[in-house]
Every structure is written in C-alpha cells, then in structure tokens.
Design an enzyme around this catalytic site. Structure first.
Site, PDB file in Angstrom:
ATOM      1  N   LYS A 220       0.826  -1.217   0.000  1.00 12.25           N
ATOM      2  CA  LYS A 220       0.000   0.000   0.000  1.00 12.25           C
ATOM      3  C   LYS A 220       0.859   1.265   0.000  1.00 12.25           C
ATOM      4  CE  LYS A 220      -3.811  -2.492   0.616  1.00 12.25           C
ATOM      5  NZ  LYS A 220      -4.774  -2.747  -0.456  1.00 12.25           N
TER       6      LYS A 220
ATOM      7  N   ASP B  44      -9.947  -2.076  -3.860  1.00 11.62           N
ATOM      8  CA  ASP B  44     -10.262  -2.054  -2.438  1.00 11.62           C
ATOM      9  C   ASP B  44      -9.896  -0.695  -1.845  1.00 11.62           C
ATOM     10  OD1 ASP B  44      -7.626  -2.829  -3.126  1.00 11.62           O
ATOM     11  OD2 ASP B  44      -7.228  -3.459  -1.078  1.00 11.62           O
ATOM     12  N   ASP B  45     -10.447  -0.417  -0.674  1.00  9.92           N
ATOM     13  CA  ASP B  45     -10.152   0.812   0.075  1.00  9.92           C
ATOM     14  C   ASP B  45     -10.552   2.076  -0.691  1.00  9.92           C
ATOM     15  OD1 ASP B  45      -8.963  -0.741   2.163  1.00  9.92           O
ATOM     16  OD2 ASP B  45      -7.186  -0.934   0.926  1.00  9.92           O
ATOM     17  N   MET B  46     -11.749   2.061  -1.282  1.00  4.73           N
ATOM     18  CA  MET B  46     -12.284   3.244  -1.947  1.00  4.73           C
ATOM     19  C   MET B  46     -13.781   3.331  -1.686  1.00  4.73           C
ATOM     20  SD  MET B  46     -12.696   2.075  -5.963  1.00  4.73           S
ATOM     21  CE  MET B  46     -14.108   3.162  -6.236  1.00  4.73           C
TER      22      MET B  46
ATOM     23  N   PHE C  28     -16.995   2.321   3.634  1.00  3.61           N
ATOM     24  CA  PHE C  28     -16.942   2.750   2.236  1.00  3.61           C
ATOM     25  C   PHE C  28     -18.304   3.032   1.619  1.00  3.61           C
ATOM     26  CE2 PHE C  28     -13.101   0.055   2.794  1.00  3.61           C
ATOM     27  CZ  PHE C  28     -12.174   1.087   2.734  1.00  3.61           C
TER      28      PHE C  28
END
Length: 359
Positions: free
Chosen positions: A45, A121-123, A167
């Site tokens: 990341k 991912d992570d949005m 999210f």
C-alpha cells in the site's frame, strides 16, 4: 481427503505501513519455491506509484529494483505479479481518462508479468454503475496487459459489514454484476466472511461462487498484522486446516503477510502444505515448520512463546514479561533475523500509524 495440487498458492505483499526491503522480496523467491508456493504479487500500500500517484512512473532506482526482483522470481521458477490500484478511474470524471490505464499497463508490460492484479479495495463504493465500470476496466486491462493471469479485487471483497460502514452501501447486486461483466478468465479476490477471516466455511465459498459466477481467489489476510489491533500480535502459527478444506472450492490463495518479513516466514512456509497435504494438521505443521526453519533452541522458544507473541500480544503482556522476552531473543540474535524483528516489535518499533491508511 484429496486436494487439487494445481491450485495457485502464494503471497501478496498487500499490507499497509512499513514495507519489506527489495532484498527481502528477492530472498522470498527461492523460499516460496522450496515451500511449494507458486507466485508473489508486489502490491504494498505504501507504493504510491501503484496507488495515489499511479499515473507517474516509478523512480529509476525503484524501477530497476522491480526488474531485478522480477528476474529473481523467473530464475527461481516462481510467478511474479504486480497489483495496481487506479481508484480514480472509477469516478465519473475518470471515464474520460481511461487511456491512462493503457499507458501504465504498457509500462508494466516491460516486466513481462505472470500476474496482474487490478485492485479496487479501500475506496468509496456507493456510486452508480460501479460494478460495470470496474468490470470494463478489468476487461480492458486483460486486453492490454501481457500478464497471463488477471485478478480483480472488488471494492466489496467480503460480506463483512465493516466494508459498507467505512466505504458506503454497496450498489444492489454488486457482486453478481461484477461477475456477469467480467471475462470468464479473470479471477476475483475474496477475503471470506470477514476482512480478516478466521475460517472459510465451505457453504460460504459455494454461495460466493454462485454470486460471482466463478470460484473466488482467496486473499487470505493471515498472517497480516498491519491494523490497529493486529499490529500488536505476531502470527507464527501455521494457517488453519480450513485452508485445506477450502482448496477445492477456490481458484487460488494469496496470503497477505506481516510487516515483519522474517516473522512472516513460518506461516507462509506452511501454506503450501495446507492446500496440498492430504492429512494437514495445524499444530503439527506449526511445530515441524519452526524446527525446519530455526535451530532447535530457538524453535522451542518460539513454540513456547506463541501464547505470548500471538495470543496475548503487546497489550496482554506486562512490562516485565516484555523485558524477559527481549532478553531471551536478544541473546539469540546470531540464530536468525527473526529474533531482531521480535525484539524491535516488543520495543514498539512496529507501532501502528493511522496515517499509513491515507497514503
């Protein structure tokens, strides 16, 4: 129980925070080969050139290191891949800039990747036509990339309610639409019932297969320890026996390791056994792996200290217990680099930094 030994099992360096070194990554190649693991995906990341600044090329130094690392995996006979997160292309404004993905993939093609992972991912996911957009980007990547295997990580990669809490609410039929829109040859990452799943129930995997229209490719968040809670633990045990049971129901398993490279090796070393041995047993695999990696004295200490390092963790240990452990492993630093990592972890050297989540 007979398992499909053709299943792809390997490692994805996909955690937040402190990264491994390039030397670590290259050392891993022969280790994976020796432990019946078939691939490594570079996707930390902290590499902004794969995430927030994905359009920009890597520095010449990092690009050279990537090429050297790729060559190390080729020499070891282990597949090599990269995970790219072009998150802004999912927005309405990003549709006009899809060509930027082609340019990035053309750069990555010079690495002659075996795997390409497109990671969403992570949005934020509460936006219209999210599944259609992500499927179209993955299909486009499959057309442009020279990688022989493409994997998509959806925004909602688990049925864990925490994803919608963080999210936003997933669009209706998101998983079904992702599966319907993707080329049948593209895999889909899935972490199980939880973001960090303790087990992978077979019925759950069958239901997800039905929804995705293909077997999921497990992103196994064990032994990863990059979060606020998990960073206070070192996960040294072999993976649970449910990985063996899950193997026939998935298209692959990618273990996401810890920030500590050497401390990750025991759990990773047992993954190949977990997906291929006919009579896999977690405790036996833990003990045999530790004795195969370390001198007997150190292996015995690690086995004795799993309740301290893995179960109690930093919050459960008294200062006196921590000091005793530091003294124990400091005295054995000649035995293995894992002892230095354990001491540094006990002294707060791997403290979770919430800022890493925004990088």
């Amino acid at each position: 129980m007979t398992h499909d030994t053709r299943i792809a099992a390997g490692v994805i360096e996909g955690f937040f925070g402190r990264c491994w070194t390039w030397q670590n990554r290259r050392e891993l190649a022969s280790f994976l080969k020796s432990r019946r693991l078939s691939f490594y995906l570079y996707a930390p990341k902290a590499d902004k050139h794969l995430r927030s600044q994905w359009r920009a090329p890597h520095s010449s130094r990092d690009w050279q290191q990537l090429h050297l690392t790729r060559e190390a995996y080729r020499a070891a006979g282990v597949d090599f891949g990269v995970g790219l997160s072009p998150l802004d292309l999912c927005s309405h404004a990003g549709v006009a800039d899809t060509a930027a993905l082609d340019k990035k993939l053309e750069q990555l093609n010079t690495l002659n990747l075996d795997y390409l992972a497109l990671l969403f991912d992570d949005m934020r996911g509460d936006m219209p036509q999210l599944a259609e957009r992500q499927s179209a980007l993955a299909n486009r990547a499959a057309d442009t990339s020279n990688a022989r295997r493409i994997i998509l990580c959806p925004t909602y990669y688990s049925t864990d309610p925490i994803l919608e809490k963080v999210f936003g609410t997933a669009p209706p039929n998101y998983l079904e639409d992702i599966g319907a829109g993707l080329d049948a040859a593209i895999d889909i990452f899935w972490t199980g019932p939880k973001v960090c799943s303790d087990s992978y129930p077979q019925q759950h995997l069958r239901e997800i297969t039905e929804r995705l229209g293909r077997k999921p490719f497990l992103w196994d968040n064990y032994p990863v320890n990059d979060g606020a809670v998990r960073s206070k633990h070192l996960y040294l045990e072999a993976p649970g026996a449910d990985r063996a049971d899950a193997a026939p129901l998935v298209s692959g398993i990618a273990a996401n390791p810890m920030n500590q490279f050497f401390a990750s090796l025991p759990a990773l070393a047992s993954l190949g056994r977990a997906v291929s041995d006919e009579h896999y047993e977690q405790d036996t695999a833990t003990r045999e792996t530790l004795f195969s990696l370390y001198p007997d004295e150190l292996a015995n200490h690690l086995i004795d200290d799993i309740p301290n390092l893995q179960t109690l963790g930093l919050d459960g240990l008294s200062e006196q217990q921590k000091q005793l452990l530091i003294e124990r492993y400091s005295s054995q630093q000649h035995s293995s680099p894992i002892t230095k990592e354990i001491c540094e972890w006990l002294q707060g050297g791997y403290k979770f930094d919430p800022n890493c989540l925004t990088e």
